[in-house]
Design a protein around this motif. Structure first.
Motif, PDB file in Angstrom:
ATOM      1  N   GLN A  91      25.729  24.398  87.515  1.00  0.00           N
ATOM      2  CA  GLN A  91      26.613  25.567  87.545  1.00  0.00           C
ATOM      3  C   GLN A  91      26.383  26.402  86.306  1.00  0.00           C
ATOM      4  O   GLN A  91      26.240  25.865  85.192  1.00  0.00           O
TER       5      GLN A  91
ATOM      6  N   VAL B 281      28.171  29.871  84.636  1.00  0.00           N
ATOM      7  CA  VAL B 281      29.294  30.786  84.756  1.00  0.00           C
ATOM      8  C   VAL B 281      29.253  31.781  83.608  1.00  0.00           C
ATOM      9  O   VAL B 281      29.370  31.400  82.437  1.00  0.00           O
ATOM     10  N   GLU B 282      29.090  33.043  83.966  1.00  0.00           N
ATOM     11  CA  GLU B 282      29.030  34.108  82.971  1.00  0.00           C
ATOM     12  C   GLU B 282      30.437  34.612  82.638  1.00  0.00           C
ATOM     13  O   GLU B 282      31.330  34.598  83.501  1.00  0.00           O
TER      14      GLU B 282
ATOM     15  N   CYS C  67      27.394  32.281  78.746  1.00  0.00           N
ATOM     16  CA  CYS C  67      27.044  31.538  79.950  1.00  0.00           C
ATOM     17  C   CYS C  67      27.377  30.075  79.709  1.00  0.00           C
ATOM     18  O   CYS C  67      26.799  29.443  78.813  1.00  0.00           O
TER      19      CYS C  67
ATOM     20  N   TYR D   2      23.059  38.444  84.840  1.00  0.00           N
ATOM     21  CA  TYR D   2      23.021  37.099  85.388  1.00  0.00           C
ATOM     22  C   TYR D   2      22.479  36.111  84.365  1.00  0.00           C
ATOM     23  O   TYR D   2      21.535  36.418  83.627  1.00  0.00           O
TER      24      TYR D   2
ATOM     25  N   TYR E  82      18.131  28.249  89.395  1.00  0.00           N
ATOM     26  CA  TYR E  82      19.598  28.271  89.382  1.00  0.00           C
ATOM     27  C   TYR E  82      20.105  29.570  88.767  1.00  0.00           C
ATOM     28  O   TYR E  82      19.624  29.987  87.710  1.00  0.00           O
ATOM     29  N   TRP E  83      21.112  30.126  89.441  1.00  0.00           N
ATOM     30  CA  TRP E  83      21.646  31.422  89.016  1.00  0.00           C
ATOM     31  C   TRP E  83      23.166  31.407  89.022  1.00  0.00           C
ATOM     32  O   TRP E  83      23.794  30.781  89.891  1.00  0.00           O
ATOM     33  N   GLY E  84      23.736  32.118  88.056  1.00  0.00           N
ATOM     34  CA  GLY E  84      25.162  32.340  88.090  1.00  0.00           C
ATOM     35  C   GLY E  84      25.513  33.463  89.046  1.00  0.00           C
ATOM     36  O   GLY E  84      24.631  34.088  89.645  1.00  0.00           O
ATOM     37  N   GLN E  85      26.802  33.724  89.166  1.00  0.00           N
ATOM     38  CA  GLN E  85      27.278  34.757  90.086  1.00  0.00           C
ATOM     39  C   GLN E  85      27.056  36.161  89.541  1.00  0.00           C
ATOM     40  O   GLN E  85      27.065  37.126  90.300  1.00  0.00           O
ATOM     41  N   GLY E  86      26.883  36.265  88.255  1.00  0.00           N
ATOM     42  CA  GLY E  86      26.694  37.574  87.645  1.00  0.00           C
ATOM     43  C   GLY E  86      27.995  38.150  87.140  1.00  0.00           C
ATOM     44  O   GLY E  86      29.092  37.782  87.607  1.00  0.00           O
TER      45      GLY E  86
END
Length: 123
Positions: free
Chosen positions: A3, A5-6, A22, A96, A112-116
């Motif tokens: 996970q 999270v920004e 992040c 992101y 893997y990417w955060g939601q932005g």
């Protein structure tokens, strides 16, 4: 589960500064490369910079932000930061956080990417 999270986005005036955070979880931080990318409306996503979770080395690709950003990390807290200075309206974008177990600086391939998070630069 990985996970990212920004946080820290919002509205900032031109010429101002902003630091995004992040929060990473679900993976062994030293074994990953973590980076930031952004996507402005109607534009392709572009890399802003990356940091090695192993040794803290950084890479900044050629972009309009280069020279105005600094990426740092706190391995104990599993946090990565993006400090941006002298912000311009053209920096308005969704930012992101991304991570990958490779040593690659090529963030477009990260797994893997955060939601932005939205950053708006406007007076």
């Amino acid at each position: 589960e990985v996970q990212l999270v920004e946080s820290g986005g919002g509205l900032v005036q031109p010429g101002g500064s902003l630091t995004l955070s992040c929060a990473a979880s679900g993976f062994a931080f030293p074994g990953y490369t973590i980076g930031w990318a952004r996507q402005a409306p109607g534009e392709e996503r572009e890399g802003v910079g990356c940091i090695s979770g192993k040794d803290g080395s950084t890479y900044y690709p050629e972009s309009s932000l280069k020279g105005r950003v600094t990426i740092s990390s706190d391995n104990a807290k599993k946090m990565v930061y993006l400090q941006m200075n002298d912000l311009k309206p053209g920096d308005t974008a969704v930012y992101y956080c991304a991570a990958d177990p490779s040593l690659s600086w090529y963030i477009a391939d990260y797994d893997y990417w955060g939601q932005g998070i939205q950053v708006t630069v406007s007076s």
